[in-house]
Each structure stands twice: as C-alpha cells, then as structure tokens.
Design an enzyme around this catalytic site. Structure first.
Site, PDB file in Angstrom:
ATOM      1  CG  HIS B 103      -1.742   1.212   1.430  1.00  0.00           C
ATOM      2  ND1 HIS B 103      -1.876   1.830   2.653  1.00  0.00           N
ATOM      3  CD2 HIS B 103      -2.481   1.937   0.570  1.00  0.00           C
ATOM      4  CE1 HIS B 103      -2.675   2.875   2.528  1.00  0.00           C
ATOM      5  NE2 HIS B 103      -3.056   2.971   1.275  1.00  0.00           N
ATOM      6  CG  HIS B 122      -2.075   3.432   6.214  1.00  0.00           C
ATOM      7  ND1 HIS B 122      -0.839   3.303   5.605  1.00  0.00           N
ATOM      8  CD2 HIS B 122      -2.227   4.748   6.467  1.00  0.00           C
ATOM      9  CE1 HIS B 122      -0.277   4.501   5.496  1.00  0.00           C
ATOM     10  NE2 HIS B 122      -1.089   5.397   6.008  1.00  0.00           N
TER      11      HIS B 122
END
Lengths: 841, 173
Positions: B103, B122
């Site tokens: 990501h 995250h």
C-alpha cells in the site's frame, strides 16, 4: 491461490506526460488523484530528468513516496481514438487524502476498459435492443427512436404517472452535476414524473429528512474538524472501511496526536486533551480496532447496542447532558426556536401530517418528551449504564479548564437504514445542537456519506412527501414504462425476492410480445409493446455502464460513460467541489448520461409531434447540448455562473467548498463549515429540536421477525469492493478475495450447524433467501451475523422485508433470519484466508 | 507505533542498502536526437538466484530477516511447519515475502500467533499461509512472494518475485 499479477516492472511516466485532475469516483470522500497519459511508443526513464517525478528511480523509494505506483494504477486506454498509456495515482497535494489511495480508488486505472490489456470487457459499448430473442447492438438513432416512441405513446395515452423512473441522485461516477441535471431536466421539467425512486431506496426522498427539517444540512462541517475535535463519535458507521482516507488522514491523525499542533494554532487558549472516540455499532468493526491502535484502548469506547435501539441511547445521552447542565443555553437562546410547538393529537405515534412524522419544537419541549434515564437505556440497548454515562461525559463534560468540549458526530447507514430513522436522526442532531457543536471548529453533526454528491435538478415538489413507494407500484402491476439510470435493484433494494419475481414476469410479457412480431415493421412493434404494457407488462429502458441483472430484463440498454471518460463535477462529504477531468474515451459508442437524457428528450419531442401533440412536444426543447460542458452550463452553471470548468481546473484536486461565496482572482472562495454564524436553514434562521421519544421497533414486520428467527442479519459494506460491485464483479483481485459475499458468524454458532470456514450457507426467512460464504469471526456475538451487502453472488436484500419508515426509507439493517449449510467450501473459495480482519502487532 | 525486533532489523538493513542499486541504472533509456539503433532488451526482469539461508538456520514459526532481490528490498523467510501455497523445501512449508507493505511501503510486522504480516501504518494484514493474500487492507495487490528453491544441501535460494515490490517500478533495480 492468492491472485498475483506476475508483473515485475511497469512503464515509467515520462517527464512530459499529460497530467489531468482526477477524483476517486467511488465513495463520498472523493480522494484526489492525478491521471497521467502518454503515447504508446514513449516511456520515461530512471534518471530524474526522464520521469514525471524528477526522481532517480534506479533507487529504492521509501515509504509514502510519490514516485511509485502499483500495477493496478496502470492501464492502456483510448484517448482521442488512439491507444495511450495511463497511470492514475493518488495526489499527495490533495488535502483530502494527502496521497493515500484506498483499495477501491487505487484500482481506478485497472477498472477502466481496455481493448489492449483486456480489462473491463464487460463494459457496454453500443446501444442494445431486444430483437430476435436476444440483445442486438444497434445505432443510437434506432434505440432512441424506440424509447421515444414507446414512452411518448404511454405518457400521451395514460399520463406521466405511467412512466416510472429509477435514477441516481449522487455525484461521482454515474452521477455528478452534469448528469443529475440532464436526467432531472427530462423528468422534472419536460415532464413532472412523480413515480420516481433513487438508486438505493424505493422512493424519491432524503435519507435524512429530520436533520434538514431541523434546519441543519447534513454535510455541515469540514474534514479538518475531525482533526480538531476533543471527541469523535462514529454512530452507526464504519469509517475505516466506508470512508477510508477521511478516517485515516483526519480521524486517526487526531487520535494519534498528530494534529495537536494544528489544534494549538487554530484553537489557542483552551485545553487540548488526548482525543477520544466513541463507536455506536452492534458489531465490533475494524474501525474500532484501528482507533484502539491509534489512541489506546482507554480512549476508545464501543457501545455494542442492540440493533435498532439508537434512539433510546441518544435520548438518554441527551437527557444526562442536560441534567448535568452541560448544554449551551446561550446558543440555544440565540439560534434555536424558543417557543414549544403544540404536540400533534397522536404524538408520538403520528405527526401533524403523513409527510411530517416528527415533532419539531423547542429545546425544553424536546427535553421533556425525550426524557430517558441512563438505566432505562442500558436495559433497552443492552450495554452497561456506566458506559452510557461515560459516553455522555466524553461528548459534553467541560474540559479541565472549563472550556466547552468540541465533539463531532458522524453517522451513516446504521442510523439511516435503521429503526425509526426520522426521530433517531433528530436525536443525534439534538445532542449536537444542545452542546453547540454545529458551525464550530471541531464540531459538526454530519452524515459520513456513501457516494459523493452532485445534485442539481429542477424542483421536485410534485413528487410529494411521503413520496411514492415505487417498488410496491412495480410489484403491484402499476406503471407501463420504466427508465433506469445506473441502478440495479436486483442487488440493492429491499424485498428483492418479491421484486425480482414481479419484475421478471412483467418485463418478460413485453419481450414475448416483441418476439411475436419479429417479422413486422416498427409500427407493429410499437403497437405490440403498447398492448403488452396495457395488459400488465413493463417496457424497461436501462442506462448503465455494464449489463447488470436488471438490465438483462430491459428491452433497450443504453451504454453510459463514467468518470474519467467525461468531464464531471461533484462534491465530497465536506462539500468540496472538483472537476474530474476527462482523460480517456468512453468505450465504443458510450455517452455521458446527460447526453443520453438529451437524446431521449429529443426522441420524445419527435414522437409527440408524430402523435399530433405539438404543445406537449414543445416541453422537450432545450437539449441541444454537444458535450457535458453544455449540460453543466445549462444546469449548475445557470445558478452559479462564477463556477466554471476553467476555474475548477485551476483549483485542481482541492477545488473549493460549496456553497461558493465569490471569486478572488482565479480562486472561488468557498465555505469551510456551515452555520458558523448561528443562522440555520429554516425560514426564521433558527434550528429546531426534535421531540421524539423512544417507541420500540416500529418498522412494520420487524418485531415479529426478530422474535421468530435465531440470527440477526446485520449487513453493509466491505473495504475491498465498491458497494454495488459494478466494476469489481469483473476485477480478479477482488473476486479472488470475495468469491462470494461473506457472512461473519460466531464460531460456536457455526459449529452448532456443522458449518466450517468458507462453507456456502443459505440465509433464509419468510421474505426469501440468499447465499453467502461463512467467515468465522471471534468478535461476533452469538446469534449475530454481518453479511456483505449488494453482491452479485448472494443478495442480502432478498431477505429484507418490505417495511419502511413513514417517509419510505428502507430498513435494511434490522433483518432476522435462519441459516443453513448449502455446500462445503466451493472451489473458488478454497485457499482463501479466513483469519481475523483486525490488525494485530 | 512500537515496532518489534523484526521491523527494526529490517529497517536497519533497508537504510544500509544501496550496494546493488547501481546495476539497474545502466539499463535506463537515454534520450537522443540522432538516429540510433534499437537495443535488444528482455521482456521480463532477470532475477538473481540468491542464497537466503540454510534449512538448518530455520525454526518453525520464527521469522528470519532476509533481503531479495537486493539489499534494498527487505523480506522475511519463514518455516511454517505445514505445507502451504508457494511453500518450498521437503515439507513444502518454507515461504518468503517482501515486508514492504504494497500500500504505502511501511514495514510489516510478523504476528506469529496467527501467522500474518501486519502494517502499523494503515492496519492492512496479509496471510503468510495463503500466498500473502491480503486478509484486510488497502493494498491493491497481494504481498509479493519470493520464489524459493531448496538444494540438496538445504540451502534456500530466492529466484523470483510474483508481484511488484513497493518503491520500485522494476523488481530489479
């Protein structure tokens, strides 16, 4: 097998690649992206002067770098008829997402159609007409003519109430100011269509009538307020999955203390304690887990209430706050209605009229009517009294220095698709109003939102309130023609089992009638359709970007463009308006919806003239738009002439926050938060309180269903896929993870029924049945499940009853059913992970 | 965010790297205006066969810090004790993954309790027993897995990668 693309390198964006402003077209957050395009025979290099980033790409880039993109952000698409290379990547300079990409938006490039890479070959490229017993591609002229002639005959013979319309009302792909205007002008100006519904609910209504009736628009704060709040409240929402980068970039940064400097700068002279967050949700979500990681578990309060008891909880918190004297009397005096209104005779069961179900009144009247003790609420909601008291303290107890607490309440489908929607929505606004948390930095009482918004249509007053329950009209044999714009009720409506049965039967009548005159001419065809319609058949016209299950019942299917394939304006959840620029061609002969609406209007005009109805035909003038820019100028631009494509283009992915206040140089001056001046959206500028006491499970049929079935079938979204799956149903990465909709179940419940991870189960009740894949979830309470909504391979709406609230808002959330095993884990689900979704160090 | 030993070790190695990074630069295209001959190029990157460890170095469910295809690309080598997708060795239970989250490139942390790799940035997580499938998260591809070969002496070699590694537009630089 975990899906792998086997891509080991990507073309580099050359320094001179074209750059376009892009906005994610999925959720309401509207993250900023940049789209880069360049010719097929060119590529950038690793040297800084050879690539768009000015970076040495022969070196490993570090975390959060701008100079990297994933394979899902790359594709080869058509631009002005030529193949070009495309990268769509998050914009680090957009204040919404600061370079973060969600698992949905970061696949936008891959989810564009490409005849070269083979992606999204499901996209519609040409108008289709039911002909020779199947769908045949045809010209726009031919398709428009058939739609125009049939629709004109029916509305001319039987009136406009015989035309039923399902249409998006949102921004982002399939919507936006251009397209809501095109469709709105056709149905609300050229005609006055009353039997109309929206993409996700069976009527044409607001999901949040209550807050609007109270004078408080539902998108009243700025995303920055989540960074400034002392306490954040997520009520009936799951922001990490549903508003991902709003949560990560603005909520989490507050919970981690990252925004403390901003608090001191913007709000000096008051204490800024560690931020806290409250979640109200029957289920423990990944949002709760993430908040615990960010803020520490002591600063996170999860109230796992019994489904549909939000009103009792909100009223108890409101009562406790007022009893403690934590409300803001100065604000209440200055900005809210001060005279109690007479209560309707049947209060609280009924309002003064069917369309006014609640009682909008003074603060004192609301306090009196809504009185609920913490202990009573604890009993109703099934959570400890001390936790409710703690929630009230976190929301409103003054800070250590005596300053008023800044609290932001975000709510969404847990409230909206829930029991007693109107009063519950009002009860949340009551808390925010009483504590003066609207119009203030760090405050707000807002929808978290689904789609972006982009609504500009002629007045819809003729629709009425309560609006017509269109699904029931369709099921009951009413209406003769159905125009559908980017909707698929087969997946995303309530009472879907019954709906599909009726819809298949009625549309098949018309298909058979068309088949029976296959050798006839156009006149014979129109006549056959009209006769079938008068016998109870339904002629359906479906505008969409892909052929969905409902479209497969239509008689004409018209291919639409989506964002990126046209210029499109929308606003996000803090009213931030951007122009998402066109960077590629629509597939084949697809067109923007606004231009399709114009084509239908022009065909209607011709058909009505042929019928000798010249006066009526005149109403269909004014659609000579060449591009979407013309539709924008005709609609939104006519009311806001200072908002132009040119200015929006210069404002990039940050745009401005609506409403516009004027122009300074190239900049449109916006409005960060509404009601900062204490003047609300009512005739007298004063907000109203909602006098609405707890009334139990009031949706028809729900209380019986709850007692009858063993499982609560909670339902909603997942992070990975966009809600209606329209593009994701053809995305290998998504289908590899969710080959079926999951249903989260308590492991002991599964064991009792002989269900193991990945087994295909059937969820069933008297409304119907749907299939799902069992996902063992330790945090699921016994008897409680959560099923992914809107999947093509298992439609949760099949088991939702037809019950709605007074204003025809569906109640998807309160559903109860039984569960049985259908099959051992099917092949496509073998080998996928069934581990906990919660991050663990 | 507290990082465990693996993460710290990975980061040290990551920051130290760069030794092999210059090799890729030679392949960079050079813009020119004069007529030039087209250069032959390979359709896919050429992966090195690098020895990561010997079977004897591994204990079940104890992660070993590795790097592949070069020192700037940190990874983890695992013996899981049961045959899994992409598993190498006589028991089919040896796997290796990149530990840069696909990501945003944060260092993943191995959770031995449920054998997942977790991102502290995250909250994404990947299943080491399911080919690096993202259990939940924001990455738009599953975790890059290193293709392994074990020779007769028990030496474990990495010889390829099945997804693009974060932070590089070519898996070999």
């Amino acid at each position: 097998m975990a899906y792998k693309r086997q891509i080991d390198r990507l073309p580099i964006i050359p320094a001179d690649a074209k750059e376009h402003n892009a906005v994610c077209h999925y959720c309401i957050v509207g993250c900023g992206y940049k789209a880069y395009t360049w010719p097929m025979n060119k590529q950038g290099g690793t040297a800084p002067n050879q690539n768009k980033f000015g970076t040495d790409l022969s070196e490993q880039q570090f975390q959060d770098t701008e100079a990297w993109y994933s394979p899902s952000m790359y594709n080869i698409v058509k631009q002005d008829g030529k193949d070009v290379q495309l990268v769509v990547k998050p914009d680090v300079n957009c204040v919404v997402n600061s370079g973060l990409g969600s698992v949905r938006g970061a696949r936008m490039a891959e989810n564009h159609p490409s005849t070269v890479t083979g992606t999204q070959q499901q996209r519609l490229t040409d108008p289709l007409v039911w002909r020779y017993g199947s769908y045949q591609p045809t010209s726009w002229e031919d398709a428009f003519d058939l739609v125009g002639q049939v629709t004109a005959r029916i509305v001319a013979d039987e009136g406009e109430d015989e035309l039923l319309v399902s249409m998006f009302d949102h921004g982002g792909s399939g919507g936006g100011y251009e397209n809501t205007w095109g469709t709105g002008k056709l149905y609300f100006e050229s005609m006055k269509v009353k039997n109309v519904r929206i993409h996700n609910r069976p009527a044409y209504n607001s999901e949040v009538h209550a807050t609007r009736d109270m004078g408080v628009g539902e998108l009243n704060n700025a995303y920055e307020d989540a960074e400034l709040a002392d306490t954040l409240v997520a009520w009936g929402c799951n922001p990490l999955e549903c508003q991902t980068n709003y949560f990560l970039n603005h909520w989490i940064s507050n919970l981690q203390g990252v925004s403390s400097t901003k608090k001191q700068d913007m709000l000096p002279g008051e204490a800024h304690p560690q931020a806290r967050v409250i979640f109200v949700d029957p289920r423990r979500t990944v949002s709760v887990n993430a908040a615990e990681q960010a803020a520490g578990a002591d600063n996170v309060l999860h109230l796992p209430i019994n489904s549909g008891t939000d009103l009792a909880l909100a009223n108890a918190i409101f009562t406790y706050i007022v009893d403690q004297g934590w409300h803001s009397m100065d604000f209440i005096e200055a900005s809210t209605l001060r005279e109690a209104q007479d209560r309707p005779p049947l209060f609280p069961a009924r309002g003064v009229a069917d369309g006014q179900p609640g009682h909008l009144s003074s603060f004192e009247d609301a306090v009196d009517a809504n009185r609920m003790s913490i202990e009573e609420a604890a009993d109703i909601c099934g959570v400890p009294a001390e936790d409710i008291r703690k929630a009230a303290e976190w929301i409103a107890q003054p800070k250590e220095d005596g300053a008023r607490k800044r609290t932001m309440i975000g709510y969404e489908k847990g409230i909206i698709w829930g029991n007693d929607n109107y009063r519950t929505n009002g009860a949340l606004v009551n808390i925010a109003l009483a504590t003066h948390n609207i119009g203030q930095p760090g405050g707000g009482c807002v929808r978290m939102g689904g789609h972006q918004e982009g609504y500009f249509r002629p007045p819809e007053g003729h629709v009425g309130r309560p609006a017509a329950y269109v699904d029931q009209l369709l099921i009951g044999g009413k209406g003769g023609v159905h125009h559908i714009w980017a909707c698929n009720h087969y997946r995303t409506t309530l009472n879907a089992t019954e709906y599909k049965r009726a819809y298949n039967r009625r549309t098949n009548m018309v298909k058979e009638a068309m088949d029976a005159v296959a050798g006839g001419d156009r006149e014979a065809l129109i006549e056959a359709i009209v006769v079938a319609v008068k016998q109870g058949g339904l002629f359906a016209v479906n505008m969409d970007i892909v052929q969905n299950e409902m479209g497969k019942q239509a008689h004409v299917v018209l291919p639409a463009a989506q964002q990126g394939e046209m210029n499109l304006t929308s606003m996000n959840g803090e009213r931030r308006m951007r122009l998402a620029e066109k960077y590629m061609d629509p597939p084949g002969n697809a067109k923007p919806d606004c231009l399709i609406a114009a084509g239908i209007a022009q065909a209607m005009e011709r058909a009505l003239r042929d019928l000798g109805l010249d006066t009526y035909a005149e109403q269909f003038k004014g659609y000579d738009w060449q591009t979407e820019a013309d539709a924008f100028a005709d609609g939104y631009g006519s009311a806001n002439p200072e908002v132009t494509y040119d200015r929006l283009r210069k404002l990039g992915t940050n745009g401005f926050q609506e409403p516009p206040q004027g122009v300074e140089g190239d900049t449109i001056v916006g409005t960060p938060r509404l009601y900062a001046d204490g003047v609300f959206s009512s005739d007298d500028g004063r907000a109203r309180f909602m006098a609405g006491p707890w009334r139990g499970q009031v949706t028809p049929g729900k209380a019986v269903e709850m007692d009858r079935y063993p499982f609560f079938i909670n339902n909603g979204r997942s992070n990975l896929n966009w809600q209606n799956w329209f593009l994701d149903q053809d995305n290998d990465f998504v289908l590899d993870r969710w080959p079926y909709p999951f249903i989260e179940m308590n492991p002991e419940d599964m064991a009792e029924r002989g269900i193991t991870a990945g087994d295909l189960v059937e969820v069933f009740n008297s409304n119907g049945a749907a299939q799902a894949m069992a996902y063992p979830t330790d945090t699921a309470k016994r008897g409680q499940t959560f099923m992914l909504f809107g999947s093509p391979r298992g439609t949760q709406g099949n088991v939702v009853n037809e019950g709605v609230n007074e204003l025809v808002i569906p109640v998807y959330k309160q559903t109860w059913a039984d569960i049985r095993k259908i099959s051992d884990t099917p092949m496509v689900a073998q080998g996928i992970s069934f581990k906990s979704k919660e991050f663990k160090l | 965010m507290k990082c465990n030993k693996l993460v710290d070790a990975g980061r040290r190695q990551f920051l130290r790297g760069g030794l092999m990074a210059s090799a890729g630069a030679a392949a960079a295209t050079v813009a020119g205006t004069s007529e030039a001959e087209a250069k032959p190029a390979l359709a896919r990157v050429d992966y090195p066969a690098n020895r990561l460890a010997n079977m004897a170095d591994l204990a079940v469910n104890e992660p070993m810090d590795v790097a592949y295809p070069d020192a700037d690309s940190p990874g983890v080598l695992l013996k899981l004790g049961e045959a899994v997708e992409g598993g190498a060795g006589p028991d089919g239970d040896i796997v290796a993954f990149s530990v840069l989250c696909p990501h945003k490139g944060w260092f993943l942390n191995y959770n031995a309790d449920d054998r997942t790799l977790n991102c502290p940035g995250h909250y994404s997580r990947f299943d080491a027993e399911a080919g690096g499938q993202q259990v939940w998260g924001h990455a738009t591809h599953n975790l890059p897995q290193f293709v392994l070969r074990v020779d007769d002496s028990g030496d474990i070699y990495a010889e390829g990668v099945d997804e693009l590694i974060y932070g590089r537009l070519s898996n070999t630089l």
